[in-house]
Write an enzyme that holds these catalytic residues in place. Structure first.
Site, short mmCIF file in Angstrom:
data_model
loop_
_atom_site.label_atom_id
_atom_site.label_comp_id
_atom_site.label_asym_id
_atom_site.label_seq_id
_atom_site.Cartn_x
_atom_site.Cartn_y
_atom_site.Cartn_z
N HIS B 8 0.81 -1.21 0.00
CA HIS B 8 0.00 0.00 0.00
C HIS B 8 0.85 1.27 0.00
O HIS B 8 0.34 2.35 -0.28
CB HIS B 8 -0.97 0.00 1.19
CG HIS B 8 -1.74 -1.29 1.28
ND1 HIS B 8 -1.57 -2.17 2.31
CD2 HIS B 8 -2.62 -1.87 0.43
CE1 HIS B 8 -2.34 -3.23 2.12
NE2 HIS B 8 -2.98 -3.07 0.97
N CYS B 46 -3.87 17.26 18.37
CA CYS B 46 -4.89 16.57 17.60
C CYS B 46 -5.86 17.58 17.00
O CYS B 46 -6.36 18.46 17.68
CB CYS B 46 -5.64 15.59 18.51
SG CYS B 46 -7.01 14.78 17.67
N CYS B 59 -1.09 12.30 9.38
CA CYS B 59 -1.43 11.68 8.11
C CYS B 59 -0.30 11.96 7.13
O CYS B 59 0.29 13.03 7.13
CB CYS B 59 -2.73 12.29 7.58
SG CYS B 59 -3.13 11.73 5.93
N CYS B 67 -5.23 11.76 17.29
CA CYS B 67 -4.89 10.79 18.33
C CYS B 67 -5.04 9.40 17.78
O CYS B 67 -5.96 9.12 17.01
CB CYS B 67 -5.84 10.88 19.52
SG CYS B 67 -6.03 12.50 20.19
N CYS B 169 58.47 -17.69 35.30
CA CYS B 169 57.14 -17.51 35.88
C CYS B 169 56.76 -16.04 35.95
O CYS B 169 55.57 -15.69 35.92
CB CYS B 169 57.04 -18.16 37.25
SG CYS B 169 58.34 -17.67 38.38
N HIS B 460 58.79 -17.38 43.61
CA HIS B 460 58.01 -17.91 42.52
C HIS B 460 56.77 -17.05 42.33
O HIS B 460 56.14 -16.62 43.31
CB HIS B 460 57.61 -19.36 42.86
CG HIS B 460 56.79 -20.02 41.79
ND1 HIS B 460 57.22 -20.10 40.48
CD2 HIS B 460 55.59 -20.62 41.85
CE1 HIS B 460 56.29 -20.73 39.78
NE2 HIS B 460 55.29 -21.05 40.58
#
Lengths: 91, 506
Positions: B8, B46, B59, B67, B169, B460
């Protein structure tokens, strides 16, 4: 329009004009993520989608199902803080 | 709800539709400039009931706002047969025929662009990053390489022992700490190093190789002979089969990685703007304020650092000299008067104002003469990974010994009290406000601990590293064993590695 909604509209207008509405939205977003609200609702959305079926569910379905729960789950602390911010802004 | 959109929209996609849609987004959805914001505030109500809430929609075919909740826009759509509307809150496109929001690729593209544009104007400080979406090429790659590694809570990917090649280490435990630094691991595993070095002696490449070995899934210990050779080549002072200091090795390794980062001279031109991963992760800024005791003028310098070396009680320099203004306030929930020394104690000592004494007068720029002064160190900028070095090996003129005082260190560390900014607000009399909940910048989590057992002459090194948030492992050369948090926190501690809890985009 009643006085109440007139005042609401006026405040809203001011908030948008000064860009404060966007800032408040961001603050709220951050808070709701932190307190886990977003995750809770996300889980609820998933449940609704599974219930209605992935192919058939619409945004409307989700909005109708999730809105009341979302509104109820917002912690009071977040509401308080945002209210404070808005008050400070209007002062 | 199909991502391919609905048919559409074709009625809408005529003539100048893209520009029209952009204008709608700019004016009514994501208003960036002050002018559009004012227009939005005034006109977005609105047309039927005047409300500005109720999920206002516009629109797409004419100028009508209605609204959604009260169905005003639906009425308009029906009567005018305008079947597309846009949600003014989120920018979604609603099709009244499909009775759902539709996702048209072209329209989505426009929406994304307009949103980015508006954010740039409106609120420059807020995050403007969107979620990652794979590109076509990336999808292709993912489809061609379907093998996935699944990380479960019990999987030990990333853990591998290291053979001791003769008193190495000291190197092994630093390698363990680096391979478990999340950002470094992510960087190397995503293959971000493009080597421009001509020879084969790039340490960054070797690091990359090391990560591949660690995450290969092999469980046999790795023999890091190439790494050792590269270290001997590039850091001569560490060569030889004697026991070396793990801290020295860390600094040397970071230095070589930093130097090898960009060998084609880019760095030589701009040494202060190095963008290498080492600087991004490890470099912080240490602020040194020297205050003249006469005119109270402050001279400030900021120096970069990769680690913080902390003095310990029991060394020849006194730990708690009676400094003026010393308070017994609690920091990180601990008071320094009772119990064993904590890491926070050491940090407080590190950042306390120190009177430099009459034999060390500094030339004051304000007074133009030599005056007594105090010096104070604070953190100007915190690195993403903070490494604390507890100075256990004393090499003073009088004696060489190891300080074995137990120092307790936390799993979570808040560096806020040691920041330059905190010091400034304290000095200005501002109370340290309840930290804005969005500012979590100074919180750190422990992720690796290097320990030394034995004496200065023979000892160590072993390390504890964190995997998957709460699993800890002890790495003793080739032997990896599960460890409890208590084991880690009870250990002596020599090098402590903390990672920022919350990472932010620059």
């Amino acid at each position: 329009m009643s006085k109440d909604s007139q005042m609401r509209a006026a405040i809203n207008q001011k908030l948008i004009e000064m860009g404060e509405r966007e800032r408040l939205k961001e603050l709220m977003r951050a808070k709701l993520v932190e307190c886990g609200w977003k995750d809770q609702l996300k889980a609820h959305c998933k449940d609704v989608i599974i219930e209605k079926g992935l192919e058939h569910v619409t945004v409307e379905d989700l909005v109708t199902e999730v809105t009341p729960k979302g509104r109820a789950l917002v912690p009071d602390s977040v509401k308080k803080e945002l209210l404070q911010r808005i008050r400070a802004f209007l002062a | 709800m199909s991502p391919a959109g609905c048919s559409h929209v074709n009625g809408y996609k005529v003539e100048n539709w893209k520009q029209n849609l952009r204008v709608i987004y700019q004016c009514f959805v994501w208003s960036g400039t002050a002018e559009t914001r004012r227009r939005k505030a005034k006109s977005c109500i609105c047309h039927m009931c005047g409300a500005h809430l109720n999920r206002l929609h516009s629109c797409l075919y004419c100028v009508f706002f209605g609204c959604f909740t009260k169905k005003h826009i639906h009425e308009h759509a029906k009567s005018k047969r305008h079947n597309l509307a846009i949600d003014l809150l989120y920018g979604g496109i609603y099709c009244f025929v499909c009775q759902d929001y539709i996702y048209d690729k072209d329209m989505e593209q426009i929406a994304k662009e307009e949103q980015r544009k508006a954010w740039k104007f409106a609120v420059p400080n807020l995050l403007t990053y969107t979620t990652w979406e794979p590109t076509k090429r990336e999808l292709e790659l993912l489809r061609h390489n379907p093998k996935r590694r699944k990380i479960t809570t019990n999987c030990t990917i990333g853990l591998r022992g290291l053979i001791n090649l003769g008193n190495t280490c000291f190197m092994n435990c630093i390698v363990q700490a680096l391979t478990h630094t999340p950002l470094l691991r992510d960087f190397f595993l995503s293959d971000r190093h493009k080597c421009e070095m001509q020879s084969n002696s790039c340490l960054v490449c070797e690091m990359s190789q090391l990560f591949q070995e660690f995450y290969s899934g092999h469980r046999s210990p790795h023999i890091p002979f190439r790494l050792l050779h590269l270290v001997w080549t590039h850091a001569r002072h560490l060569a030889g089969y004697e026991q070396q200091d793990a801290h020295e090795f860390l600094i040397a390794a970071l230095d070589v990685l930093h130097r090898h980062w960009d060998d084609n001279g880019k760095k030589a031109n701009n040494p202060n703007h190095c963008n290498c991963i080492i600087d991004q992760i490890f470099t912080g800024g240490l602020q040194s304020d020297v205050t003249c005791q006469v005119c109270h003028g402050v001279s400030t310098t900021i120096d970069p650092f990769w680690d913080i070396s902390l003095d310990l009680p029991g060394s020849s320099t006194p730990f708690w000299p009676l400094s003026p203004g010393g308070d017994g306030s609690t920091v990180n929930g601990e008071s320094h008067m009772t119990g064993p020394t904590t890491l926070t104690d050491c940090l407080r000592r590190f950042t306390r104002p120190e009177h430099l004494g009459s034999s060390a007068k500094i030339k004051c720029g304000g007074c133009h003469s030599y005056q007594e002064s105090t010096k104070q160190l604070t953190m100007k900028k915190l690195p993403i990974v903070a490494c604390f070095h507890l100075k256990r090996f004393e090499h003073s003129a009088k004696l060489r010994r190891k300080i074995t005082t137990y120092v307790s260190f936390p799993l979570e560390l808040d560096m806020t009290p040691f920041m330059a900014s905190s010091k400034e607000s304290r000095m200005n009399g501002q109370y340290q406000q309840t930290v804005d909940i969005l500012n979590n910048d100074n919180k750190y989590s422990l992720f690796a601990v290097v320990n030394h057992q034995g004496t200065l002459e023979s000892g160590h090194y072993t390390s504890f590293i964190r995997q998957h948030k709460d699993q800890w492992f002890k790495c003793d050369d080739a032997i990896i064993t599960k460890a409890s948090i208590k084991d880690v926190l009870d250990s002596e501690g020599y090098l402590l590695f903390y990672h920022k809890q919350f990472l932010e985009y620059e």
